[in-house]
Design an enzyme around this catalytic site. Structure first.
Site, PDB file in Angstrom:
ATOM      1  N   GLY A 164     -53.848 -61.361 -24.825  1.00  0.00           N
ATOM      2  CA  GLY A 164     -54.212 -61.881 -26.142  1.00  0.00           C
ATOM      3  C   GLY A 164     -55.201 -60.976 -26.842  1.00  0.00           C
ATOM      4  CB  THR A 211     -64.970 -75.819 -33.778  1.00  0.00           C
ATOM      5  OG1 THR A 211     -63.691 -75.462 -33.257  1.00  0.00           O
ATOM      6  CG2 THR A 211     -64.816 -77.026 -34.693  1.00  0.00           C
ATOM      7  N   GLY A 241     -57.084 -62.543 -29.726  1.00  0.00           N
ATOM      8  CA  GLY A 241     -57.778 -63.447 -30.647  1.00  0.00           C
ATOM      9  C   GLY A 241     -59.196 -63.724 -30.161  1.00  0.00           C
ATOM     10  N   GLY A 242     -59.756 -64.839 -30.630  1.00  0.00           N
ATOM     11  CA  GLY A 242     -61.149 -65.167 -30.304  1.00  0.00           C
ATOM     12  C   GLY A 242     -61.389 -65.362 -28.816  1.00  0.00           C
ATOM     13  CB  ALA A 243     -59.605 -67.308 -26.210  1.00  0.00           C
ATOM     14  CE1 TYR A 277     -59.194 -78.282 -24.611  1.00  0.00           C
ATOM     15  CE2 TYR A 277     -60.064 -76.069 -24.347  1.00  0.00           C
ATOM     16  CZ  TYR A 277     -59.896 -77.200 -25.108  1.00  0.00           C
ATOM     17  OH  TYR A 277     -60.414 -77.256 -26.375  1.00  0.00           O
ATOM     18  CE  LYS A 287     -65.873 -70.736 -31.795  1.00  0.00           C
ATOM     19  NZ  LYS A 287     -65.013 -70.698 -30.613  1.00  0.00           N
ATOM     20  CG  ASN A 317     -70.064 -71.237 -29.161  1.00  0.00           C
ATOM     21  OD1 ASN A 317     -71.156 -70.669 -29.115  1.00  0.00           O
ATOM     22  ND2 ASN A 317     -69.531 -71.832 -28.121  1.00  0.00           N
ATOM     23  CG  ASP A 322     -66.624 -69.765 -26.875  1.00  0.00           C
ATOM     24  OD1 ASP A 322     -66.769 -70.926 -26.462  1.00  0.00           O
ATOM     25  OD2 ASP A 322     -66.206 -69.499 -28.017  1.00  0.00           O
TER      26      ASP A 322
HETATM   27  P1  NAP Z   1     -56.312 -67.063 -31.814  1.00  0.00           P
HETATM   28  O1  NAP Z   1     -57.540 -66.360 -32.279  1.00  0.00           O
HETATM   29  O2  NAP Z   1     -55.414 -67.731 -32.785  1.00  0.00           O
HETATM   30  O3  NAP Z   1     -55.456 -65.989 -30.962  1.00  0.00           O
HETATM   31  C1  NAP Z   1     -54.258 -66.339 -30.360  1.00  0.00           C
HETATM   32  C2  NAP Z   1     -53.676 -65.147 -29.610  1.00  0.00           C
HETATM   33  O4  NAP Z   1     -52.525 -65.602 -28.931  1.00  0.00           O
HETATM   34  C3  NAP Z   1     -53.244 -63.975 -30.490  1.00  0.00           C
HETATM   35  O5  NAP Z   1     -53.579 -62.777 -29.845  1.00  0.00           O
HETATM   36  C4  NAP Z   1     -51.733 -64.156 -30.543  1.00  0.00           C
HETATM   37  O6  NAP Z   1     -51.003 -62.964 -30.677  1.00  0.00           O
HETATM   38  C5  NAP Z   1     -51.461 -64.717 -29.171  1.00  0.00           C
HETATM   39  N1  NAP Z   1     -50.189 -65.438 -29.062  1.00  0.00           N
HETATM   40  C6  NAP Z   1     -49.878 -66.639 -29.595  1.00  0.00           C
HETATM   41  N2  NAP Z   1     -48.628 -66.997 -29.235  1.00  0.00           N
HETATM   42  C7  NAP Z   1     -48.157 -66.007 -28.444  1.00  0.00           C
HETATM   43  C8  NAP Z   1     -46.938 -65.797 -27.753  1.00  0.00           C
HETATM   44  N3  NAP Z   1     -45.942 -66.681 -27.784  1.00  0.00           N
HETATM   45  N4  NAP Z   1     -46.804 -64.661 -27.023  1.00  0.00           N
HETATM   46  C9  NAP Z   1     -47.800 -63.764 -26.966  1.00  0.00           C
HETATM   47  N5  NAP Z   1     -48.977 -63.897 -27.597  1.00  0.00           N
HETATM   48  C10 NAP Z   1     -49.154 -65.006 -28.327  1.00  0.00           C
HETATM   49  O7  NAP Z   1     -56.696 -68.196 -30.760  1.00  0.00           O
HETATM   50  P2  NAP Z   1     -57.949 -68.198 -29.751  1.00  0.00           P
HETATM   51  O8  NAP Z   1     -59.118 -68.804 -30.409  1.00  0.00           O
HETATM   52  O9  NAP Z   1     -58.060 -66.828 -29.169  1.00  0.00           O
HETATM   53  O10 NAP Z   1     -57.469 -69.244 -28.635  1.00  0.00           O
HETATM   54  C11 NAP Z   1     -56.390 -68.978 -27.754  1.00  0.00           C
HETATM   55  C12 NAP Z   1     -56.222 -70.152 -26.802  1.00  0.00           C
HETATM   56  O11 NAP Z   1     -57.345 -70.207 -25.938  1.00  0.00           O
HETATM   57  C13 NAP Z   1     -56.176 -71.496 -27.563  1.00  0.00           C
HETATM   58  O12 NAP Z   1     -54.888 -72.046 -27.425  1.00  0.00           O
HETATM   59  C14 NAP Z   1     -57.222 -72.377 -26.914  1.00  0.00           C
HETATM   60  O13 NAP Z   1     -56.619 -73.535 -26.360  1.00  0.00           O
HETATM   61  C15 NAP Z   1     -57.771 -71.544 -25.768  1.00  0.00           C
HETATM   62  N6  NAP Z   1     -59.249 -71.556 -25.789  1.00  0.00           N
HETATM   63  C16 NAP Z   1     -59.882 -72.214 -24.762  1.00  0.00           C
HETATM   64  C17 NAP Z   1     -61.259 -72.252 -24.713  1.00  0.00           C
HETATM   65  C18 NAP Z   1     -61.936 -72.963 -23.575  1.00  0.00           C
HETATM   66  O14 NAP Z   1     -63.115 -73.332 -23.711  1.00  0.00           O
HETATM   67  N7  NAP Z   1     -61.278 -73.139 -22.449  1.00  0.00           N
HETATM   68  C19 NAP Z   1     -62.022 -71.621 -25.719  1.00  0.00           C
HETATM   69  C20 NAP Z   1     -61.337 -70.972 -26.755  1.00  0.00           C
HETATM   70  C21 NAP Z   1     -59.947 -70.948 -26.775  1.00  0.00           C
HETATM   71  P3  NAP Z   1     -50.725 -62.256 -32.092  1.00  0.00           P
HETATM   72  O15 NAP Z   1     -52.004 -61.624 -32.454  1.00  0.00           O
HETATM   73  O16 NAP Z   1     -49.650 -61.300 -31.790  1.00  0.00           O
HETATM   74  O17 NAP Z   1     -50.320 -63.375 -33.028  1.00  0.00           O
END
Ligand code: NAP
Length: 284
Positions: free
Chosen positions: A126, A62, A128-130, A229, A66, A87, A102
């Site tokens: 979005g 994590t 990012g990673g998700a 979640y 990653k 992962n 994932d």
């Molecule tokens: P990350 O790499 O930090 O990316 C976050 C993304 O969210 C970026 O594109 C960011 O935009 C955007 N963002 C954040 N705040 C925002 C807002 N107020 N308005 C618009 N865009 C916004 O995070 P990640 O790893 O992709 O994870 C994202 C979410 O997915 C996490 O909160 C996590 O809880 C969830 N997740 C769930 C699972 C699962 O198994 N269910 C797995 C992974 C992640 P900018 O680039 O413009 O900053």
């Protein structure tokens, strides 16, 4: 010999994976342990080296490792290569295989709800990673059109360019947009995947984010998925439900990415009910 499993992270105390895998191991009566391993960035190469020396069968990975762990693997599976993140590490003798569960975990979670991604037109919020995992899951499942939208359009552009060159086999059309200009795309969408962290932990910002999404433009039969979640019922899912759209929360992806790691390590399916219960989400 006891099978050794664990998770590398910094921080790692918050991870629900030890509970989830521990429950599966207990139900199956396996001689195995799954432990949280606090690994700092500068110690990652030494920790990876130690996996074979100590006889580990594998680990989950994590934040913040990653991406950086990729260079320390002997082999990467197609999904890890496409997403650009590992992962799950599987130790095959001295060889370390980097996998990513994932994207297939998300796909399984959606299929469990009767949502098949083949031929779908999907909007991913979005960059990012998700979001990367979502785009790869959609493309690998044969989605017809995938639009990624982020508040900084350059990030979505870059992500889609990277993924287009990293994914070997896909026929999906890949596009990117600014989050502020998704309205015109929504009537053509079957599915929206909320993959930003904007809805995490609720609050005023999460309310504002949901309020600004023009979900009323979606067709009546569309689905809305939120990968966050905590809480399970996010502001975006509440808004989608209020409009009569079908929704899926992020718990299933968390569960199935873990179940797939378990299968890679132990060659058998884990008891999903026990794992779901151990995650500790009792209500919606
Ligand atoms: P990350 O790499 O930090 O990316 C976050 C993304 O969210 C970026 O594109 C960011 O935009 C955007 N963002 C954040 N705040 C925002 C807002 N107020 N308005 C618009 N865009 C916004 O995070 P990640 O790893 O992709 O994870 C994202 C979410 O997915 C996490 O909160 C996590 O809880 C969830 N997740 C769930 C699972 C699962 O198994 N269910 C797995 C992974 C992640 P900018 O680039 O413009 O900053």
């Amino acid at each position: 010999m006891t099978t050794l499993l664990g998770i590398f992270g910094d921080p790692v105390e918050h991870s629900r994976s030890p509970r989830m895998h521990g429950a599966a191991i207990a139900v199956l009566g396996l001689d195995a342990v799954y432990v949280p391993l606090h690994v700092r960035a500068e110690k990652l190469p030494a920790a990876v080296e130690a996996l074979s020396a100590l006889g580990f069968r594998g680990v989950n990975v994590t934040l913040p490792h990653k991406q950086t762990i990729m260079a320390l693997m002997h082999e990467l599976d197609e999904t890890a290569e496409a997403i650009g993140a590992v992962n799950t590490v599987v130790c095959e003798g001295d060889a370390l295989i980097g996998r990513n569960t994932d994207a297939p975990g998300l796909r399984r979670s959606l299929e469990e709800h009767g949502l098949s991604l083949g031929g779908m037109r999907a909007l991913v919020l979005g960059a990012g990673g998700a979001a990367r995992a979502s785009v790869v899951a959609l493309a690998h499942a044969g989605a017809e059109r995938i639009v990624a939208a982020s508040r900084t359009v350059e990030r979505a552009d870059q992500m889609m360019r990277d993924l287009a060159s990293a994914m070997r086999n896909h026929a999906s059309s890949l596009e990117s947009k600014a989050l502020a200009s998704i309205e015109s795309a929504l009537p053509d969408m079957d599915l929206v995947i909320q993959a930003t962290s904007a809805t995490l932990n609720g609050g005023v910002d999460a309310e504002r984010f949901a309020a600004q999404l023009p979900l009323e433009q979606l067709p009546e039969a569309a689905w809305v998925v939120d990968l966050v979640y905590e809480p399970r019922q996010t502001t975006v899912l509440r808004k989608a439900s209020a409009r009569g759209l079908r929704t899926v929360d992020g718990l299933g992806m968390l569960l199935h990415q873990g179940a797939l790691s378990f299968e890679h390590w132990l060659g058998q399916s884990p008891p999903l009910g026990a794992m779901r219960e151990a995650l500790g989400f009792t209500s919606k």
